[in-house]
Design an enzyme around this catalytic site. Structure first.
Site, PDB file in Angstrom:
ATOM      1  N   GLU A  83     -78.865  69.145 -67.188  1.00  0.00           N
ATOM      2  CA  GLU A  83     -79.383  69.983 -66.113  1.00  0.00           C
ATOM      3  C   GLU A  83     -79.969  69.164 -64.972  1.00  0.00           C
ATOM      4  OE1 GLU A  83     -81.709  73.309 -67.476  1.00  0.00           O
ATOM      5  OE2 GLU A  83     -79.984  74.086 -68.549  1.00  0.00           O
ATOM      6  N   LYS A 122     -80.385  85.809 -68.573  1.00  0.00           N
ATOM      7  CA  LYS A 122     -79.144  85.077 -68.308  1.00  0.00           C
ATOM      8  C   LYS A 122     -78.009  86.082 -68.390  1.00  0.00           C
ATOM      9  CE  LYS A 122     -80.426  80.709 -70.655  1.00  0.00           C
ATOM     10  NZ  LYS A 122     -80.461  80.102 -72.011  1.00  0.00           N
ATOM     11  N   LYS A 182     -85.131  79.786 -62.877  1.00  0.00           N
ATOM     12  CA  LYS A 182     -85.000  78.523 -63.615  1.00  0.00           C
ATOM     13  C   LYS A 182     -83.553  78.048 -63.513  1.00  0.00           C
ATOM     14  CE  LYS A 182     -85.354  76.782 -68.385  1.00  0.00           C
ATOM     15  NZ  LYS A 182     -84.985  77.163 -69.767  1.00  0.00           N
TER      16      LYS A 182
HETATM   17  P1  PGA Z   1     -78.232  76.658 -72.418  1.00  0.00           P
HETATM   18  O1  PGA Z   1     -79.743  76.218 -72.233  1.00  0.00           O
HETATM   19  O2  PGA Z   1     -77.701  77.140 -71.129  1.00  0.00           O
HETATM   20  O3  PGA Z   1     -77.586  75.387 -72.920  1.00  0.00           O
HETATM   21  O4  PGA Z   1     -78.237  77.725 -73.488  1.00  0.00           O
HETATM   22  C1  PGA Z   1     -80.635  76.827 -71.359  1.00  0.00           C
HETATM   23  C2  PGA Z   1     -81.890  77.273 -72.068  1.00  0.00           C
HETATM   24  O5  PGA Z   1     -82.024  77.136 -73.293  1.00  0.00           O
HETATM   25  O6  PGA Z   1     -82.766  77.831 -71.403  1.00  0.00           O
HETATM   26 ZN    ZN Z   2     -84.020  78.317 -73.347  1.00  0.00          ZN
END
Ligand code: PGA
Ligand code: ZN
Length: 424
Positions: free
Chosen positions: A202, A335, A386
């Site tokens: 990230e 998400k 985020k």
């Molecule tokens: P991921 O991680 O996109 O690899 O699931 C992001 C998070 O855990 O917030």
């Molecule tokens: Zn997470």
């Protein structure tokens, strides 16, 4: 009405295939979207469709692409693109499964977002304005500085050490403050003799440190070096991502880097100690995705700060409702690709706000240059966003989009001031 869908196999920031999609209306409005993909995924998430076989190590998405252009297109053909609810219901019905796995949650979300973009285009509006029922604030950013876990070859057990520029007056100032912290962190890591040149998934540092706690000490040193007052100018957030080091059959949590084995309550006490010693305002996934008992303990001990459910809630209205009923956590990570459609992700935001839970809209570790997420954070008034670090283009694409929106809206909109839990 929707007249055509074309899709293609694109690449995400990890170099893995993902779904890109364009929706065209009879009036000629076009909307395009590329969807992200996670690495530390919860087991209750919507399911991406991957081809298997030899291409891209099995990660290919040609079948998902074909489904977007085929069955999903047939399902939404002729539907008014500005009726997002109708589009998303049709997508869900066409798939017919709870987890979206038959036609692929990746294909479903690509069509859902591309339709939203086409709807915005048809109305001559930017996406944030088209999805908004009244703009309130720009999101306070939560920004990754140090990575561990699945995003940094498990150099640390804790997945994410982030900062929140709580003292910033504007979004632009917030980003500048964090860029300063990131640079200072590099200097601190170098002085401590830690690896600092490598970049994690990230965009943060992925250093090998002697303990998880040392990452918090590094951040504290970086704040001092950057001339920022802890708690007033800048605060810390962590994503424990505890599902990743939980062993359910033994009921234990294991930190490999420190050779430590803990029960849920011991892990919670460690986090309480950290929260006393460092300016922590938010803890994500303090416990594993199905450890509801441990989560209740965490909520009782740590409710004064933001307790954020990611793998716990997986952007699912049902799981969030259960959490609210049982008094577990006080905030939800949102998400869209965990659930499948924009309408369902938006429903989660609404359920959360109605119950007094905070919302943090979040990117995935596998992202793309597309920046629709930034528009949603503004349009849905999520209050927090985020995305990862302040570098790597798949991250900056989103920050840059919010910076652009801030300029566009000028004094008409302010930076959100989240309360971070019930006590602060
Ligand atoms: P991921 O991680 O996109 O690899 O699931 C992001 C998070 O855990 O917030
Ligand atoms: Zn997470």
């Amino acid at each position: 009405p929707i007249e055509m869908i074309t899709a293609f196999e694109a690449l995400d920031s990890r170099g893995r295939p993902t779904v890109g999609c364009t929706v065209v209306t009879r009036g000629g409005a076009r909307g395009r979207a590329i969807v992200p993909s996670g690495a530390s995924t919860g087991s209750h998430e919507a399911r991406e469709l991957r081809d298997g076989g030899a291409r891209y190590g099995g990660y290919g998405v040609r079948r998902a692409v074909a489904n977007a252009e085929g069955e999903l297109f047939e399902a939404v053909r002729g539907i008014d693109v500005t009726d997002q609810g109708a589009v998303d219901r049709a997508l869900r019905e066409a798939d017919g499964t709870v987890d979206g796995g038959r036609l692929g949650a990746n294909a479903i979300l690509a069509v859902s977002v591309a339709a939203a973009q086409a709807a915005a285009a048809s109305r001559g509006l930017p996406l944030y304005a088209a999805v908004s029922e009244g703009l309130r604030t720009l999101p306070m950013p939560m920004i990754n500085i140090i990575s561990g876990g699945a995003h940094a070859a498990r150099a640390l057990d804790i997945q994410d050490f982030l900062v929140v520029p709580v003292g910033a007056a504007t979004f632009a100032e917030a980003i500048e403050t964090v860029a300063r912290v990131r640079a200072a962190t590099g200097e601190v890591l170098r002085d401590r003799g830690a690896t600092w040149a490598l970049v994690a998934d990230e965009g943060g540092y992925g250093p090998q440190l002697s303990s998880n706690r040392e990452a918090l000490e590094v951040l504290s040193d970086a704040f001092e070096r950057a001339g920022l007052a802890p708690g007033d100018d800048i605060a810390v957030a962590i994503d424990v991502a505890a599902t990743q080091f939980h062993f359910p059959t033994e009921g234990t949590y294991i930190w490999e880097t420190e050779n430590r084995r803990m029960r849920a309550d011991e892990l919670v006490e460690e986090l309480v100690a950290w929260s006393t010693d460092f300016p922590i305002v938010s803890i994500e996934d303090a416990l594993a995705e199905d450890d509801w008992v441990g989560w209740r303990t965490a909520t009782q001990r740590l409710d004064a700060i933001q307790l954020l459910g990611d793998d716990l809630f997986v952007t699912s209205p049902d799981r969030l409702r259960r959490g609210i009923e049982e008094g577990v956590a006080n905030a939800v990570l949102v998400k869209p690709n965990q659930i499948g459609t924009l309408s369902e992700a938006r429903e989660v935001v609404e359920i959360a706000h109605a119950a007094g839970y905070a919302t943090v809209l979040s990117a995935r570790s596998g992202e793309t240059e597309d920046h629709w997420l930034a528009d949603l954070a503004v349009g849905w008034n999520t209050g927090q966003l985020k995305i990862g670090s302040t570098m790597r283009s798949e991250r900056t694409a989103k920050w840059n989009r919010v910076l652009e929106i801030e300029r566009e809206l000028g004094e008409d909109i302010e930076l959100a001031r989240p309360t971070f839990g019930t006590g602060s």
